[in-house]
Design a protein around this motif. Structure first.
Motif, PDB file in Angstrom:
ATOM      1  N   HIS A  59      -3.790   9.008   4.031  1.00  0.00           N
ATOM      2  CA  HIS A  59      -3.596   8.865   2.607  1.00  0.00           C
ATOM      3  C   HIS A  59      -2.225   9.635   2.275  1.00  0.00           C
ATOM      4  CE1 HIS A  59      -5.082   7.881  -1.931  1.00  0.00           C
ATOM      5  NE2 HIS A  59      -3.723   7.987  -1.854  1.00  0.00           N
ATOM      6  N   HIS A  61       2.040   9.168   0.545  1.00  0.00           N
ATOM      7  CA  HIS A  61       2.981   8.369  -0.060  1.00  0.00           C
ATOM      8  C   HIS A  61       4.389   9.112   0.144  1.00  0.00           C
ATOM      9  CE1 HIS A  61      -0.068   6.440  -2.432  1.00  0.00           C
ATOM     10  NE2 HIS A  61      -0.850   7.510  -2.742  1.00  0.00           N
ATOM     11  N   LYS A 151      -5.029  -1.708   0.069  1.00  0.00           N
ATOM     12  CA  LYS A 151      -5.500  -0.880  -1.118  1.00  0.00           C
ATOM     13  C   LYS A 151      -5.280  -1.811  -2.495  1.00  0.00           C
ATOM     14  CE  LYS A 151      -4.652   3.293  -3.664  1.00  0.00           C
ATOM     15  NZ  LYS A 151      -4.059   4.731  -3.542  1.00  0.00           N
ATOM     16  N   TYR A 156      -3.966   1.624 -13.887  1.00  0.00           N
ATOM     17  CA  TYR A 156      -2.290   1.353 -14.162  1.00  0.00           C
ATOM     18  C   TYR A 156      -2.275  -0.131 -14.500  1.00  0.00           C
ATOM     19  CZ  TYR A 156      -1.856   5.486 -11.662  1.00  0.00           C
ATOM     20  OH  TYR A 156      -1.968   6.936 -11.188  1.00  0.00           O
ATOM     21  N   HIS A 184      -8.579   2.090  -5.430  1.00  0.00           N
ATOM     22  CA  HIS A 184      -8.351   3.332  -6.562  1.00  0.00           C
ATOM     23  C   HIS A 184      -9.130   2.709  -7.700  1.00  0.00           C
ATOM     24  CE1 HIS A 184      -5.714   6.058  -9.097  1.00  0.00           C
ATOM     25  NE2 HIS A 184      -6.680   5.441  -9.900  1.00  0.00           N
ATOM     26  N   HIS A 240      -9.365   8.779  -2.627  1.00  0.00           N
ATOM     27  CA  HIS A 240      -9.436  10.315  -3.566  1.00  0.00           C
ATOM     28  C   HIS A 240     -10.656  10.435  -4.380  1.00  0.00           C
ATOM     29  CE1 HIS A 240      -7.790   7.389  -6.618  1.00  0.00           C
ATOM     30  NE2 HIS A 240      -6.381   7.457  -5.894  1.00  0.00           N
ATOM     31  N   THR A 289      -3.938  11.846 -10.012  1.00  0.00           N
ATOM     32  CA  THR A 289      -4.888  10.751 -10.264  1.00  0.00           C
ATOM     33  C   THR A 289      -6.016  10.655  -9.133  1.00  0.00           C
ATOM     34  OG1 THR A 289      -3.423   9.836 -11.712  1.00  0.00           O
ATOM     35  CG2 THR A 289      -5.421   8.515 -11.457  1.00  0.00           C
ATOM     36  N   ASP A 316      -3.655  12.637   0.310  1.00  0.00           N
ATOM     37  CA  ASP A 316      -2.983  12.018  -1.054  1.00  0.00           C
ATOM     38  C   ASP A 316      -1.740  12.540  -1.682  1.00  0.00           C
ATOM     39  OD1 ASP A 316      -2.385   9.919  -2.947  1.00  0.00           O
ATOM     40  OD2 ASP A 316      -3.944  10.815  -4.456  1.00  0.00           O
ATOM     41  N   CYS A 318       1.662  13.027  -2.527  1.00  0.00           N
ATOM     42  CA  CYS A 318       2.352  12.288  -3.304  1.00  0.00           C
ATOM     43  C   CYS A 318       3.343  13.007  -4.232  1.00  0.00           C
ATOM     44  CB  CYS A 318       1.349  11.319  -4.273  1.00  0.00           C
ATOM     45  SG  CYS A 318       2.137  10.120  -5.219  1.00  0.00           S
ATOM     46  N   ASN A 345       2.221  10.844 -11.477  1.00  0.00           N
ATOM     47  CA  ASN A 345       0.662  11.253 -10.807  1.00  0.00           C
ATOM     48  C   ASN A 345       0.765  11.445  -9.364  1.00  0.00           C
ATOM     49  OD1 ASN A 345      -1.400   9.158 -13.185  1.00  0.00           O
ATOM     50  ND2 ASN A 345       0.154  10.499 -13.784  1.00  0.00           N
TER      51      ASN A 345
HETATM   52  N1  DUC Z   1      -3.351   7.067  -6.756  1.00  0.00           N
HETATM   53  C1  DUC Z   1      -2.874   7.396  -5.587  1.00  0.00           C
HETATM   54  O1  DUC Z   1      -3.430   7.131  -4.563  1.00  0.00           O
HETATM   55  N2  DUC Z   1      -1.870   8.228  -5.175  1.00  0.00           N
HETATM   56  C2  DUC Z   1      -0.803   8.657  -6.331  1.00  0.00           C
HETATM   57  C3  DUC Z   1      -1.438   8.083  -7.645  1.00  0.00           C
HETATM   58  C4  DUC Z   1      -2.494   7.410  -7.752  1.00  0.00           C
HETATM   59  O2  DUC Z   1      -2.872   7.093  -8.784  1.00  0.00           O
END
Ligand code: DUC
Ligand code: ZN
Ligand code: ZN
Length: 469
Positions: A59, A61, A151, A156, A184, A240, A289, A316, A318, A345
């Motif tokens: 995981h 980004h 994913k 959001y 998520h 996460h 997040t 994660d 990010c 986030n």
């Molecule tokens: N979810 C993720 O997996 N990464 C960054 C932000 C988010 O909301």
């Protein structure tokens, strides 16, 4: 390619723990045994060191757009940072935008990543558009392109969120072709209302990020995601996971024999919501997040790791800078200086997973050394179709190896990490246990503080079925 002989190290896998030598030929482990000799090979004395299979972080980004913001690690800087932390394979994300062909999105990402990556890599594909013509592309992505995990976001709205119907439709397609879905899980609609209410009351500071994303809404969405997957008869992986309510939903499903899996991340294991009480805008560094939770959640997560309710620790990663300079406002937390809902986030950490979990998990007695390897390498490799090339130390596996000094102390800091980001969640934390050398398919890429790897050395991994475990 030069042969490599590593002698006298303590080899630790998810199940084994013994002292032996490892001979590497053509990037793969050729022989494991005692008193091996290979005079022409590059020699490494690993006496006193632990040898782990290279970390697998499923995981991350890199160069990722999240709404108007973009993460500040490139594929080059992010994967170099991963390597310094003992991670030799990442699974990053391809984002399919509304209307875009998933295959085109993958090809574009491959073209961006391939010349840059310093460790081996694969992709999950984030779907935002599950129209019938887009879903038709998924079987080929799974069977030919090695993308066996998809994913979807339950949060959001208007940017990434999929509704239940779209999620379920996607699950049906992915499930019949040997794939897994990653969710998520947060109730995005409810969170939007809470954000509106907070802003209307003039509550704009970073701590309202956490207060508007309550753990019961993670629990609710986790339960819903698992139920949808159960009906669609597909394995599901919760990304996460941070909240006890979410873990309860996973445990309940696993107890019934459902293929539900989950990861948590170091920040949920080592930090709590108390970080949001930091003065001024400092708390924005901890806006990720889901948000950080309370001490009780943290204890529940550790218990989940120990008893296999949670199967993976990923980062994660990010990263957004705290300051606007030098990478620009859109790569910085300052975007949300006057409105917490505009803070990008995410947080950095790809380099810290092994040291943190070794120090705070193994040394503190919360998990065993074998479990540490299982969580950071073997289980993610198995769950995401990379095993046995990745995830273990065995004859025939890729020679992705981490030589780790269990006694060396070091202080975590943005001044010494290799990520392209100007802060660390763990600034000043003293940890015991440090990566000494890292081999990627037999290439020595990290030697102490020296970077010996090169961009473009990482290879794309076409993955087999995900969720078979
Ligand atoms: N979810 C993720 O997996 N990464 C960054 C932000 C988010 O909301
Ligand atoms: Zn997410
Ligand atoms: Zn993420």
């Amino acid at each position: 390619m030069t042969d490599v002989l590593i002698t006298g190290g303590r080899i630790v896998t998810a199940v084994d723990d013994y002292v032996a030598d490892i001979l590497v030929r053509n990037g793969k482990i050729e022989t494991i045994g005692r008193q091996l000799t290979a005079p022409s090979a590059q020699q490494h004395d690993a006496s006193g060191l632990l040898i782990f299979p290279g970390g697998v972080d499923v995981h991350t980004h890199m160069e990722f757009s999240l709404g108007p913001s973009e993460t500040c690690d490139t594929y080059e800087t992010g994967t170099r940072s991963a390597a310094f932390g003992g991670t030799t394979t990442i699974i990053d994300f391809v984002l399919q935008r509304q209307g875009q062909s998933p295959k085109q999105a993958l090809d574009d990402r491959l073209a961006l990543a391939e010349p840059q990556v310093c460790v081996d890599y694969g992709f999950h594909l984030i779907l935002t558009d599950a129209s019938i013509d887009k879903l038709k592309e998924l079987p080929d992505l799974i069977n030919q392109d090695g993308i066996s995990s998809f994913k979807m976001f339950m949060a959001y709205p208007g940017i990434l969120m999929m509704d239940d119907a779209a999620i379920f439709r996607t699950m049906r397609t992915v499930g019949t072709h040997g794939g897994m879905v990653n969710l998520h899980a947060e109730n995005g609609g409810v969170i939007e209302v809470l954000i509106e209410e907070a802003l209307a009351q003039g509550n704009t500071s970073p701590k309202y990020h956490a207060l508007t994303r309550p753990s019961i809404m993670e629990g609710e969405a986790t339960h819903r995601a698992i139920r949808l997957a159960e009906l669609a008869e597909i394995p599901v992986y919760m990304v996460h996971l941070s909240a006890k309510e979410a873990l309860e939903a996973v445990v309940e499903a696993r107890d019934r024999g459902i293929s539900a899996f989950a990861e948590t991340c170091p920040h949920y294991l080592f930090l709590t919501e108390e970080e949001y009480e930091r003065p001024g805008f400092e708390a924005a560094k901890y806006v990720m997040t889901p948000p950080l939770r309370d001490h009780h959640c943290q204890q529940v997560l550790w218990r989940g790791l120990k008893f296999d309710d949670l199967q993976v620790v990923s980062t994660d990663h990010c990263p957004f800078c705290f300051n606007e300079n030098p990478y620009g406002l859109h790569r910085s937390k300052q975007m949300g200086h006057d409105d917490f809902s505009k803070i990008p986030n995410g947080a950095p950490g790809v380099e810290l997973r092994l040291p943190l979990l070794f120090d705070g998990g193994v040394r503190s007695g919360k998990i065993s050394l074998n479990r540490f390897v299982q969580l950071t390498s073997t289980a993610p490799a198995k769950l995401f179709g990379l095993f046995p090339s990745k995830g273990t130390i065995a004859v025939g596996s890729d020679a992705d190896l981490v030589l780790f000094d269990p006694e060396q102390q070091h202080v975590l800091s943005a001044a010494s990490h290799h990520a392209n980001v100007d802060y660390s969640l763990f600034e000043g934390r003293l940890v015991t246990g440090k990566v000494q050398k890292v081999f990627l398919r037999g290439n020595l890429v990290v030697d102490g503080e020296n970077w010996l790897g090169q961009k473009g050395l990482g290879r794309y991994q076409k993955r087999s079925a995900s969720g078979v475990f």
